[in-house]
Design an enzyme around this catalytic site. Sequence first.
Site, mmCIF file in Angstrom:
data_model
loop_
_atom_site.group_PDB
_atom_site.id
_atom_site.type_symbol
_atom_site.label_atom_id
_atom_site.label_comp_id
_atom_site.label_asym_id
_atom_site.label_seq_id
_atom_site.Cartn_x
_atom_site.Cartn_y
_atom_site.Cartn_z
ATOM 1 N N CYS A 268 0.830 -1.199 0.000
ATOM 2 C CA CYS A 268 0.000 0.000 0.000
ATOM 3 C C CYS A 268 0.865 1.251 0.000
ATOM 4 O O CYS A 268 1.586 1.522 0.953
ATOM 5 C CB CYS A 268 -0.896 -0.003 1.236
ATOM 6 S SG CYS A 268 -1.867 1.488 1.395
ATOM 7 N N CYS B 86 -3.771 -13.750 11.342
ATOM 8 C CA CYS B 86 -3.838 -15.206 11.356
ATOM 9 C C CYS B 86 -4.289 -15.642 12.750
ATOM 10 O O CYS B 86 -3.729 -15.201 13.745
ATOM 11 C CB CYS B 86 -2.466 -15.796 11.030
ATOM 12 S SG CYS B 86 -2.359 -17.559 11.365
ATOM 13 N N CYS C 143 0.720 -16.460 16.407
ATOM 14 C CA CYS C 143 1.193 -16.117 15.062
ATOM 15 C C CYS C 143 0.979 -14.629 14.796
ATOM 16 O O CYS C 143 -0.054 -14.072 15.125
ATOM 17 C CB CYS C 143 0.465 -16.956 14.011
ATOM 18 S SG CYS C 143 1.082 -16.681 12.345
ATOM 19 N N CYS D 37 -1.883 -19.954 6.297
ATOM 20 C CA CYS D 37 -0.771 -19.114 6.728
ATOM 21 C C CYS D 37 0.560 -19.741 6.306
ATOM 22 O O CYS D 37 0.796 -20.918 6.532
ATOM 23 C CB CYS D 37 -0.822 -18.944 8.237
ATOM 24 S SG CYS D 37 0.542 -17.994 8.901
ATOM 25 N N CYS E 46 -14.328 -14.163 7.977
ATOM 26 C CA CYS E 46 -14.869 -14.307 9.336
ATOM 27 C C CYS E 46 -13.854 -14.823 10.355
ATOM 28 O O CYS E 46 -14.124 -14.789 11.552
ATOM 29 C CB CYS E 46 -16.112 -15.195 9.327
ATOM 30 S SG CYS E 46 -15.771 -16.934 8.998
ATOM 31 N N CYS F 289 -14.372 -44.558 10.294
ATOM 32 C CA CYS F 289 -15.551 -44.825 9.484
ATOM 33 C C CYS F 289 -16.768 -45.104 10.362
ATOM 34 O O CYS F 289 -16.658 -45.593 11.484
ATOM 35 C CB CYS F 289 -15.260 -45.937 8.485
ATOM 36 S SG CYS F 289 -16.167 -47.434 8.670
ATOM 37 N N CYS G 192 -21.020 -54.698 15.697
ATOM 38 C CA CYS G 192 -21.043 -54.993 17.125
ATOM 39 C C CYS G 192 -20.130 -56.183 17.418
ATOM 40 O O CYS G 192 -20.213 -57.214 16.750
ATOM 41 C CB CYS G 192 -22.468 -55.299 17.577
ATOM 42 S SG CYS G 192 -22.553 -55.859 19.291
ATOM 43 N N CYS H 61 -22.756 -59.235 18.949
ATOM 44 C CA CYS H 61 -23.760 -59.918 18.122
ATOM 45 C C CYS H 61 -23.482 -59.782 16.626
ATOM 46 O O CYS H 61 -24.228 -60.302 15.806
ATOM 47 C CB CYS H 61 -25.158 -59.404 18.454
ATOM 48 S SG CYS H 61 -25.483 -57.749 17.800
ATOM 49 N N CYS I 87 -25.156 -48.148 11.393
ATOM 50 C CA CYS I 87 -24.585 -46.827 11.134
ATOM 51 C C CYS I 87 -24.444 -46.083 12.457
ATOM 52 O O CYS I 87 -25.406 -45.959 13.207
ATOM 53 C CB CYS I 87 -25.498 -46.059 10.174
ATOM 54 S SG CYS I 87 -25.163 -44.292 10.073
#
Length: 346
Positions: free
Chosen positions: A12, A62, A67, A89, A100, A150, A155, A158, A163
């Site tokens: 700038c 950052c 930092c 960074c 944000c 994952c 089980c 059993c 899921c």
Amino acid sequence: CVETTTCPQASCNELVTEVEMEASLKSGATPSTQARTDKLLQKYSTYQLRSFVESNRLTRWCPGKGCEFVACASSQACLETIQDRTTQCHSCTTAFCVVCGEEPHAPCACKDVTRWKDKCRNESETANWILANTKSCPKCVSRIEKNQGCNHMTCGRCKHEFCWICMGDWNNHGANTGGYYKCNKFDSKTGGGVEDQSEAARAKRELDRYLHYYKRYHAHDEAEKFARKQLQETEARMVILQESSSNSKWADVEFLKAANEQLVECRHVLKYTYVYAYYFGASPSMQKERFEYHQEMLERFTETLSELSEKPVAAMDRTEVVNTTRVVDRFMRNILKYVEEGMEEA
Ligand SMILES: [Zn+2]
Ligand SMILES: [Zn+2]
Ligand SMILES: [Zn+2]
Ligand SMILES: [Zn+2]
Ligand SMILES: [Zn+2]
């Protein structure tokens, strides 16, 4: 066009105030006031840098711990899409959104991330209770400890396959099994339907809807952490894999690292697709259906890749892992592109 530097003023040339300040301070300086002047100047330039960064919409400190670097976009156009806003960074490698300051959150908009984090803070008690009470096998009710990335669980007692997210039968999940049931979709008909318009019933429905998305957001967050941990151990696994075959080169085992990096990225994107879907609203639409289709594909194949990459080295199928990595990458790009292009099909 987002850069991280120590001084955003380098680019700038209109900022002359610091030089003017120096000149005016030095003009009246005597040897006895020199030290004080220098201190004042240093203080002033630190202050000025701070206020410059904090007031400028194109720059951001950052968020990495301790930092001192600054992310600097060269123009507003550089921050237009959510993916453009993401930077990493150069100094501490923290990835963040320049607009944000949160971690990268594509395909979700900045304002929705802020709203979501506030909501999660407010609902944390309910959510924690729910999460703590869904940790047993849906068939034999024995407690299940999750020590994998994952979400396809078997089980130990059993052998029931289910899921981890919805506790439903795994037969209806996964890329290979297919099935009509869609784990990612929120079904408003479960738990009473929409006929009951009382205040309590409506609040309950709204909470159920939130929890549906929160559970999945949370599950992918956990899986991402797992994948990051696994990534750190990948090199050791690559060495074992290379040594297991006599004529194998390092390049032949690099697919394992690529698969793992892909997993980290996809889990992260999946996490934010649930925030996106939550704020997309409850009413059905063509766009919502398409979005959920993209999300479902990404999710199914990510679970497959997760499962493949967690296999013991001896059972590793290189071609299968390479192909699945490629497929997952395509689905990830598809959903990001779909949202970025205003949810219109190309
Ligand atoms: Zn940094
Ligand atoms: Zn943002
Ligand atoms: Zn069981
Ligand atoms: Zn499920
Ligand atoms: Zn599995």
